[in-house]
Scaffold this motif. Sequence first.
Motif, short mmCIF file in Angstrom:
data_model
loop_
_atom_site.label_atom_id
_atom_site.label_comp_id
_atom_site.label_asym_id
_atom_site.label_seq_id
_atom_site.Cartn_x
_atom_site.Cartn_y
_atom_site.Cartn_z
N ASN A 213 3.76 11.78 3.72
CA ASN A 213 2.55 12.28 4.35
C ASN A 213 2.42 11.64 5.72
OD1 ASN A 213 1.54 9.68 3.97
ND2 ASN A 213 0.23 10.24 2.27
N GLN A 214 1.35 11.95 6.43
CA GLN A 214 1.18 11.47 7.79
C GLN A 214 1.15 9.94 7.88
OE1 GLN A 214 -2.21 13.32 9.59
NE2 GLN A 214 -1.12 13.71 11.48
N ALA A 215 0.48 9.31 6.93
CA ALA A 215 0.37 7.84 6.94
C ALA A 215 1.74 7.20 6.71
CB ALA A 215 -0.62 7.37 5.88
N GLN A 216 2.51 7.75 5.80
CA GLN A 216 3.85 7.20 5.52
C GLN A 216 4.77 7.42 6.72
OE1 GLN A 216 5.35 8.66 1.77
NE2 GLN A 216 3.71 7.67 0.61
N GLN A 217 4.68 8.57 7.33
CA GLN A 217 5.49 8.83 8.52
C GLN A 217 5.13 7.86 9.63
OE1 GLN A 217 5.53 12.95 9.73
NE2 GLN A 217 5.86 13.66 7.63
N ALA A 218 3.84 7.61 9.81
CA ALA A 218 3.40 6.66 10.84
C ALA A 218 3.90 5.25 10.53
CB ALA A 218 1.88 6.67 10.94
N PHE A 219 3.90 4.87 9.24
CA PHE A 219 4.40 3.55 8.84
C PHE A 219 5.87 3.42 9.22
CE2 PHE A 219 6.74 0.91 5.88
CZ PHE A 219 5.99 -0.25 5.86
N GLN B 33 0.84 -1.20 0.00
CA GLN B 33 0.00 0.00 0.00
C GLN B 33 0.87 1.25 0.00
OE1 GLN B 33 -2.12 -0.97 3.60
NE2 GLN B 33 -4.01 -1.47 2.46
N LEU B 34 1.95 1.21 0.74
CA LEU B 34 2.87 2.34 0.80
C LEU B 34 3.42 2.65 -0.58
CD1 LEU B 34 4.58 4.14 2.93
CD2 LEU B 34 6.35 2.46 2.49
N LEU B 35 3.87 1.62 -1.27
CA LEU B 35 4.49 1.82 -2.59
C LEU B 35 3.48 2.21 -3.66
CD1 LEU B 35 7.02 -1.14 -2.52
CD2 LEU B 35 7.54 1.30 -2.31
N LYS B 36 2.20 1.94 -3.44
CA LYS B 36 1.17 2.30 -4.42
C LYS B 36 0.70 3.74 -4.29
CE LYS B 36 -0.74 -2.24 -5.41
NZ LYS B 36 -1.93 -3.11 -5.34
N GLN B 37 1.13 4.42 -3.23
CA GLN B 37 0.69 5.79 -3.04
C GLN B 37 1.31 6.71 -4.10
OE1 GLN B 37 1.20 7.07 1.03
NE2 GLN B 37 -0.78 6.17 1.52
N ILE C 73 14.53 10.75 -0.45
CA ILE C 73 15.39 9.56 -0.45
C ILE C 73 14.72 8.45 -1.25
CG2 ILE C 73 16.33 7.73 1.03
CD1 ILE C 73 16.83 9.90 3.15
N GLY C 74 13.40 8.35 -1.13
CA GLY C 74 12.65 7.34 -1.87
C GLY C 74 12.15 6.23 -0.96
N LEU C 75 10.92 5.81 -1.21
CA LEU C 75 10.30 4.80 -0.36
C LEU C 75 11.01 3.45 -0.43
CD1 LEU C 75 6.55 5.64 -1.03
CD2 LEU C 75 7.93 6.25 0.97
N LYS C 76 11.42 3.05 -1.63
CA LYS C 76 12.08 1.75 -1.76
C LYS C 76 13.37 1.71 -0.96
CE LYS C 76 10.10 0.37 -6.17
NZ LYS C 76 10.33 0.07 -7.57
N ARG C 77 14.15 2.78 -1.04
CA ARG C 77 15.40 2.85 -0.28
C ARG C 77 15.11 2.84 1.22
NH1 ARG C 77 20.60 3.51 0.45
NH2 ARG C 77 21.53 5.28 1.52
N LEU C 78 14.10 3.57 1.64
CA LEU C 78 13.77 3.62 3.06
C LEU C 78 13.24 2.28 3.57
CD1 LEU C 78 12.21 7.18 3.29
CD2 LEU C 78 14.41 6.43 4.24
N LEU C 79 12.54 1.55 2.71
CA LEU C 79 12.10 0.22 3.11
C LEU C 79 13.29 -0.72 3.26
CD1 LEU C 79 8.89 -0.20 0.95
CD2 LEU C 79 9.01 -0.13 3.46
N PHE C 80 14.25 -0.57 2.36
CA PHE C 80 15.45 -1.42 2.41
C PHE C 80 16.35 -1.02 3.58
CE2 PHE C 80 19.84 -2.38 1.07
CZ PHE C 80 19.73 -3.76 0.96
N ARG C 81 16.50 0.30 3.80
CA ARG C 81 17.36 0.81 4.87
C ARG C 81 16.64 1.97 5.55
NH1 ARG C 81 22.03 -0.68 5.82
NH2 ARG C 81 22.62 -1.32 3.75
N PRO C 82 15.79 1.64 6.53
CA PRO C 82 14.98 2.68 7.17
C PRO C 82 15.77 3.78 7.86
CG PRO C 82 14.15 0.50 7.72
CD PRO C 82 15.45 0.31 7.00
N THR C 83 17.04 3.55 8.15
CA THR C 83 17.86 4.56 8.82
C THR C 83 18.57 5.48 7.84
OG1 THR C 83 19.73 3.05 8.93
CG2 THR C 83 18.24 3.09 10.84
N ALA C 84 18.35 5.31 6.55
CA ALA C 84 19.05 6.11 5.53
C ALA C 84 18.78 7.60 5.73
CB ALA C 84 18.63 5.68 4.13
N SER C 85 19.83 8.38 5.62
CA SER C 85 19.68 9.84 5.70
C SER C 85 20.17 10.51 4.42
CB SER C 85 20.44 10.38 6.91
OG SER C 85 21.83 10.12 6.77
N LEU C 86 20.68 9.69 3.50
CA LEU C 86 21.17 10.20 2.22
C LEU C 86 20.48 9.47 1.07
CD1 LEU C 86 25.02 10.23 2.95
CD2 LEU C 86 23.51 12.22 2.88
#
Length: 134
Positions: A16-22, A5-9, A103-116
């Motif tokens: 947004n708020q929902a992604q931040q909560a995820f 669902q996250l990637l389909k947004q 940063i991109g959702l896919k990268r954040l899913l792979f590495r949630p701590t990414a800052s770059l």
Amino acid sequence: MTEEQLLKQPADAYMNQAQQAFFEALLRNQRSELQVQIEAEIQVLREQEPNSDPMDIGSAEEQRQWQLRLLEREKKLLNKIDQALERLARAEYGWCRETGEPIGLKRLLFRPTASLSVEAKERQELKERHLREA
């Protein structure tokens, strides 16, 4: 919200708020699991029995050093998770700290701590490699 669902947004829904909560839930879950793992490893280190056989002592010390290196890496990851949670609280999570780009959702899913972003991380690694070779 699921990963699917996250990637389909749509792109304009980025962070947004929902992604931040995820991502907050994901990071908090990883943090809890890591804390349990660290505590278990510390307990194992405390319970190790001393040996009198020189071969056993050497083997046990090598194992202990390996466990300590692993603990150090896990503690660094714990710090990175805390930093990511702080960026979430400041509404900076998901944005490259170098360029300000997503940063991109896919990268954040792979590495949630990414800052770059991927590009900024590649530049950083190239710079580090160049400095090591110099």
